[in-house]
Design an enzyme around this catalytic site. Structure first.
Site, short mmCIF file in Angstrom:
data_model
loop_
_atom_site.label_atom_id
_atom_site.label_comp_id
_atom_site.label_asym_id
_atom_site.label_seq_id
_atom_site.Cartn_x
_atom_site.Cartn_y
_atom_site.Cartn_z
N SER A 192 0.79 -1.23 0.00
CA SER A 192 0.00 0.00 0.00
C SER A 192 0.82 1.28 0.00
CB SER A 192 -0.97 -0.01 1.18
OG SER A 192 -0.25 -0.08 2.39
N HIS B 259 -6.02 -4.35 -0.34
CA HIS B 259 -6.10 -3.25 -1.30
C HIS B 259 -6.37 -3.72 -2.73
CE1 HIS B 259 -5.15 0.48 0.88
NE2 HIS B 259 -4.46 -0.30 1.70
N LYS C 90 -11.98 -1.57 2.64
CA LYS C 90 -11.30 -0.71 1.66
C LYS C 90 -12.26 -0.47 0.50
CE LYS C 90 -7.44 -0.67 4.10
NZ LYS C 90 -6.52 -1.76 4.34
C1 PLP Z 1 -6.05 -2.25 5.66
C2 PLP Z 1 -5.33 -3.53 5.65
C3 PLP Z 1 -5.63 -4.53 6.59
C4 PLP Z 1 -6.61 -4.32 7.70
O1 PLP Z 1 -7.91 -4.31 7.21
P1 PLP Z 1 -9.13 -4.06 8.23
O2 PLP Z 1 -10.29 -4.73 7.58
O3 PLP Z 1 -9.29 -2.59 8.34
O4 PLP Z 1 -8.77 -4.70 9.53
C5 PLP Z 1 -4.96 -5.73 6.50
N1 PLP Z 1 -4.02 -5.94 5.54
C6 PLP Z 1 -3.69 -5.01 4.64
C7 PLP Z 1 -2.67 -5.31 3.60
C8 PLP Z 1 -4.33 -3.77 4.66
O5 PLP Z 1 -4.02 -2.83 3.76
#
Ligand code: PLP
Length: 395
Positions: free
Chosen positions: A188, A216, A247
């Site tokens: 990300s 993502h 997301k």
């Molecule tokens: C945002 C993200 C998470 C966490 O996701 P949530 O559903 O908000 O707990 C986990 N892994 C990656 C790679 C992320 O970008």
């Protein structure tokens, strides 16, 4: 001084540098209201604009009118038919045999890793993996944690060879050590992808299990947003897929998708499912609607990518270095930490909300403003964002 007083004093000292985040007083559409003014939302992960989508609102409202809000603990008295429907629709969307939904991807990563690995097993992890993977590995108690240089397949192979040597000695109970290769699908900070085809090939060669955290990539990559595994044509070839409903899906929750045996095992054993609450009714209904929309049409994902092309071209024409992203994450490289902070502040005053990404989130000297593109932007919004970047950097 008493130990407890000292404890609280230490806490106050440790949080001195902490800056509380900006407070938003609107929904998460193309614009956010902050300090009473609308600001173009250039830094949230609402890739498809679902956070304020009328169809998701309606689905959540209708379900809430029918069933109320709370559910419960899945194994006790909390499994609602909507939960099962959501899991079936995610599995169908992703082309996996099954799926299990949890309260977040953070919890899904913890469940995915902790439930299947014992202390003697081996984890091989990309150096830039998300914090939730790192925490999940810690929680598993696994002693052999091998980290390969980011996306470096020669190094991954070296770590697999190291694991093969460790495997020569079986566990105390005589069984073989399991080797799990785990990676983010989309990284990300730079927006680059894990080299999944090679990872899958090496996993087969060295008899390892593969896991991709595609938080993502879900709703963004692959055909109609089916994720990075689909993007590489590898459906059915990655053992464990973790996704987030927070997301691109703009709701909340996480899921694990994979084979029947795996999902059934998680259903029976995952502590994050047994001892933590299930999704609420409105969340479940909204997520279900998001999956339904994506399953039905690729239009939104196409709109997102049209905006990505337009903005990438715009930034490049203005002379910005935008790295090597393969996703809607556009890192606008500024280098110096102070410059990044200054540009972000100017953008904010100019009606564009885009936060600086600085050390320790990225290496020193590679500070940037990470622009996250959304299908909710109109052409005018994109132009407005580009013009603000031009002014903020004096181009
Ligand atoms: C945002 C993200 C998470 C966490 O996701 P949530 O559903 O908000 O707990 C986990 N892994 C990656 C790679 C992320 O970008």
């Amino acid at each position: 001084m008493k130990t407890t007083d000292e404890f609280y004093q230490k806490l106050s000292e440790a949080e001195k540098g902490y800056k509380p985040p900006r407070v938003i007083t609107s929904g998460q559409g193309a614009y956010l209201t902050i300090d009473g003014q609308p600001r173009l939302n250039f830094c949230s992960s609402h890739y498809l604009g679902f956070a304020v989508d009328a169809r998701l609102r309606q689905a959540a409202t209708e379900a809430m009118a029918k069933y109320g809000i709370g559910t419960g603990y899945r194994t006790l008295a909390g499994t609602h038919e909507l939960h099962l429907e959501l899991e079936r629709s995610i599995a169908k969307f992703k082309g996996t045999q099954g799926a299990m939904v949890l309260s977040s991807a953070y919890a899904a990563n913890a469940a995915a890793i902790q439930t299947i690995l014992g202390k003697e097993d081996i984890v091989i992890s990309d150096a830039l993996n998300h914090a939730s993977i790192i925490d999940a590995v810690r929680l598993s108690g696994v002693k052999q944690k091998l980290v390969y240089a980011h996306a470096d397949m020669a190094d991954l192979e070296a770590k697999l060879q190291e694991a093969a040597e460790l495997r020569a000695t079986p566990k105390a109970d005589g069984s073989a050590l399991l080797v799990l290769i785990v990676t983010d699908g989309v990284f990300s900070m730079d927006g680059d992808l894990a080299p999944l085809p090679r990872i899958v090939e090496l996993a087969k060669q060295y008899d390892a299990i593969t896991m991709v955290d595609d938080a993502h990539g879900e709703g963004v990559m692959g055909k109609g947003g089916r994720g990075v595994v689909d993007h590489f044509g590898l459906v059915g070839q990655v053992d464990i897929e973790v996704g987030s409903l927070s997301k691109a899906f703009s709701v909340m929750g996480g899921f694990i998708a994979g084979r029947h045996e795996l999902i059934n095992f998680y259903n029976a054993k995952a502590r994050q499912r047994l001892f933590s609450i299930a999704l609420t009714i409105p969340d479940t209904a909204a997520a279900l609607e998001a999956v339904r929309i994506l399953d039905e049409s690729q239009d939104l994902v196409q709109k997102l990518w049209d905006n990505v092309d337009y903005l990438r071209k715009g930034f490049t024409e203005l002379g910005f270095d935008i790295g090597h992203s393969e996703t809607p994450i556009i890192p606008v490289m500024l280098g110096d930490e102070d410059t990044a902070r200054e540009v972000s502040a100017k953008l904010f005053d100019d009606g564009v909300f885009a936060t600086p990404i600085v050390f320790p989130m990225v290496p020193k000297g590679t500070a940037r403003i990470r622009v996250i593109v959304s299908a909710s932007f109109s052409r005018e919004d994109c132009d407005k964002g580009l013009a603000a970047f031009k002014r903020a950097t004096g181009r």
